[in-house]
Design an enzyme around this catalytic site. Structure first.
Site, mmCIF file in Angstrom:
data_model
loop_
_atom_site.group_PDB
_atom_site.id
_atom_site.type_symbol
_atom_site.label_atom_id
_atom_site.label_comp_id
_atom_site.label_asym_id
_atom_site.label_seq_id
_atom_site.Cartn_x
_atom_site.Cartn_y
_atom_site.Cartn_z
ATOM 1 N N ASP A 16 2.058 1.207 4.807
ATOM 2 C CA ASP A 16 2.912 0.728 3.727
ATOM 3 C C ASP A 16 2.725 1.565 2.467
ATOM 4 O O ASP A 16 1.626 2.040 2.178
ATOM 5 C CB ASP A 16 2.571 -0.741 3.425
ATOM 6 C CG ASP A 16 3.663 -1.444 2.652
ATOM 7 O OD1 ASP A 16 4.749 -0.866 2.475
ATOM 8 O OD2 ASP A 16 3.423 -2.582 2.213
ATOM 9 N N ARG A 20 7.223 3.615 -2.463
ATOM 10 C CA ARG A 20 6.669 3.470 -3.812
ATOM 11 C C ARG A 20 5.951 4.746 -4.261
ATOM 12 O O ARG A 20 5.997 5.127 -5.431
ATOM 13 C CB ARG A 20 5.711 2.270 -3.857
ATOM 14 C CG ARG A 20 6.426 0.930 -3.943
ATOM 15 C CD ARG A 20 5.451 -0.219 -3.816
ATOM 16 N NE ARG A 20 4.991 -0.364 -2.447
ATOM 17 C CZ ARG A 20 3.829 -0.946 -2.111
ATOM 18 N NH1 ARG A 20 3.009 -1.359 -3.061
ATOM 19 N NH2 ARG A 20 3.491 -1.069 -0.848
ATOM 20 N N HIS A 33 8.358 9.052 2.927
ATOM 21 C CA HIS A 33 8.248 8.932 4.387
ATOM 22 C C HIS A 33 7.853 10.269 5.018
ATOM 23 O O HIS A 33 7.045 10.320 5.953
ATOM 24 C CB HIS A 33 9.572 8.439 4.978
ATOM 25 C CG HIS A 33 9.935 7.043 4.581
ATOM 26 N ND1 HIS A 33 9.120 5.965 4.850
ATOM 27 C CD2 HIS A 33 11.013 6.549 3.913
ATOM 28 C CE1 HIS A 33 9.695 4.863 4.379
ATOM 29 N NE2 HIS A 33 10.834 5.196 3.806
ATOM 30 N N SER A 61 9.858 -1.610 11.677
ATOM 31 C CA SER A 61 9.938 -2.980 12.178
ATOM 32 C C SER A 61 11.384 -3.347 12.498
ATOM 33 O O SER A 61 12.334 -2.699 12.041
ATOM 34 C CB SER A 61 9.380 -3.964 11.138
ATOM 35 O OG SER A 61 10.309 -4.188 10.099
ATOM 36 N N LEU A 127 -7.267 9.301 23.516
ATOM 37 C CA LEU A 127 -6.753 8.261 22.626
ATOM 38 C C LEU A 127 -5.354 7.826 23.054
ATOM 39 O O LEU A 127 -4.504 8.653 23.377
ATOM 40 C CB LEU A 127 -6.699 8.802 21.198
ATOM 41 C CG LEU A 127 -6.044 7.901 20.140
ATOM 42 C CD1 LEU A 127 -6.957 6.727 19.800
ATOM 43 C CD2 LEU A 127 -5.708 8.709 18.890
ATOM 44 N N ARG A 184 -4.017 -2.401 6.430
ATOM 45 C CA ARG A 184 -2.712 -2.315 5.759
ATOM 46 C C ARG A 184 -2.897 -1.604 4.431
ATOM 47 O O ARG A 184 -3.725 -1.991 3.615
ATOM 48 C CB ARG A 184 -2.093 -3.689 5.524
ATOM 49 C CG ARG A 184 -0.722 -3.559 4.827
ATOM 50 C CD ARG A 184 0.062 -4.838 4.784
ATOM 51 N NE ARG A 184 1.406 -4.557 4.233
ATOM 52 C CZ ARG A 184 2.491 -5.247 4.512
ATOM 53 N NH1 ARG A 184 2.419 -6.270 5.352
ATOM 54 N NH2 ARG A 184 3.651 -4.943 3.968
ATOM 55 N N ARG A 190 -0.540 -9.123 3.957
ATOM 56 C CA ARG A 190 0.093 -9.937 4.989
ATOM 57 C C ARG A 190 0.269 -9.059 6.227
ATOM 58 O O ARG A 190 0.170 -7.840 6.139
ATOM 59 C CB ARG A 190 1.437 -10.492 4.522
ATOM 60 C CG ARG A 190 2.414 -9.438 4.008
ATOM 61 C CD ARG A 190 3.734 -10.061 3.573
ATOM 62 N NE ARG A 190 4.631 -9.050 3.029
ATOM 63 C CZ ARG A 190 4.695 -8.724 1.741
ATOM 64 N NH1 ARG A 190 3.915 -9.330 0.865
ATOM 65 N NH2 ARG A 190 5.554 -7.805 1.334
ATOM 66 N N ILE A 191 0.577 -9.694 7.365
ATOM 67 C CA ILE A 191 0.674 -8.915 8.605
ATOM 68 C C ILE A 191 2.113 -8.613 9.011
ATOM 69 O O ILE A 191 2.347 -7.837 9.933
ATOM 70 C CB ILE A 191 -0.081 -9.591 9.767
ATOM 71 C CG1 ILE A 191 0.458 -10.995 10.042
ATOM 72 C CG2 ILE A 191 -1.565 -9.640 9.472
ATOM 73 C CD1 ILE A 191 -0.183 -11.661 11.243
ATOM 74 N N SER A 192 3.084 -9.233 8.330
ATOM 75 C CA SER A 192 4.494 -8.838 8.460
ATOM 76 C C SER A 192 4.991 -8.745 9.906
ATOM 77 O O SER A 192 5.596 -7.746 10.304
ATOM 78 C CB SER A 192 4.731 -7.504 7.726
ATOM 79 O OG SER A 192 4.479 -7.646 6.350
ATOM 80 N N GLU A 203 -10.275 -8.048 12.673
ATOM 81 C CA GLU A 203 -10.776 -7.978 11.305
ATOM 82 C C GLU A 203 -9.694 -7.299 10.475
ATOM 83 O O GLU A 203 -9.111 -6.302 10.907
ATOM 84 C CB GLU A 203 -12.080 -7.175 11.247
ATOM 85 C CG GLU A 203 -13.227 -7.794 12.032
ATOM 86 C CD GLU A 203 -13.662 -9.149 11.483
ATOM 87 O OE1 GLU A 203 -13.627 -9.321 10.236
ATOM 88 O OE2 GLU A 203 -14.000 -10.034 12.280
#
Length: 246
Positions: A16, A20, A33, A61, A127, A184, A190-192, A203
């Site tokens: 996130d 901004r 971005h 999302s 990975l 985040r 928040r987890i959105s 965690e």
């Protein structure tokens, strides 16, 4: 019993703050971005070096379609550009790429590129890099529920057979284990609608750092915070300590 602390096996990140970050610099949001792609590259390399087994990044999302059309269009172009420029590098470094989400919402060209990218890296054993795109946690659970409903309808199982473990197996049909550490960036806490099922015992680590400024040291700080936490999974602290001693 509770797990020992150390490097998390599965790290999930809500990336996130791109927009901004750009606005603070007097640039259009898309500039942020594009800058965030460099951070993605750094974090993937760092996670691999630290022995993280899976890294899941929330790229787009199912709610992000509500953003300005120009921004969404540019994000789709950026997604394609990144796949074209990065997948061969991922393959060279034995990283397996998986796209999580309803890819049917993308153009046929992008869907084809996603399929080819996943196929190229499918047998890699390093990975696992999960990119959540057109993804929502509620959608993910609903899709699993529909698949189980089909099995009941076809007589493959009874409704009474469905329990938490059965639903968990269906949701995990993607190579996606429970999350150990969720990070985040950007200051929101928040987890959105991200990985709702897999975050049950994760965690959580929130930082004000905007995503383009999130570097290896920031990642290391998040892992250090994780390593100092006591993961009890319903046990008491005394039980956790006893399990370590015995």
């Amino acid at each position: 019993m509770p797990e020992s602390r150390g490097t998390p096996k599965h790290v999930a990140i809500i990336m996130d703050g791109n927009g901004r970050w750009a606005e603070q610099k007097g640039k259009i949001r898309v500039f942020g971005h594009k800058a965030g792609v460099k951070t993605v590259r750094q974090c993937v390399n760092y996670a691999a070096k630290q022995g993280v087994e899976a890294l899941t990044l929330f790229a787009f999302s199912s709610e992000n379609w509500k953003r300005p059309k120009e921004e969404v269009s540019t994000l789709m172009e950026l997604f394609m550009m990144v796949l074209n420029s990065e997948v061969k590098k991922l393959h060279k470094n034995n990283i397996k790429l998986c796209i999580l989400g309803d890819v049917r919402g993308f153009s046929t060209t992008l869907q084809d590129k996603i399929a080819k990218s996943e196929a190229l890296t499918a047998k890699n054993t390093g990975l696992v890099l999960n990119i959540a795109a057109n993804y929502g946690g509620r959608w993910h659970i609903a899709e699993a529920a529909k698949e189980l409903a089909k099995k009941v309808q076809q007589g493959e199982m009874a409704a009474s057979d469905i329990d938490e473990s059965v639903l968990d197996q269906q949701i995990a049909s993607w190579p996606l284990t429970d999350v150990d550490l969720m990070i985040r960036t950007g200051g929101e806490q928040r987890i959105s609608n991200f990985l709702l099922w897999q975050l049950a015992y994760a965690e959580l680590f929130f930082t004000d750092t905007l995503w383009p400024d999130f570097n290896e040291q920031c990642f290391a700080d998040a892992i250090a915070s994780f390593s100092h936490r006591e993961r009890r999974y319903g046990h008491t602290s005394a039980q956790v300590q006893a399990s370590k001693q015995g």
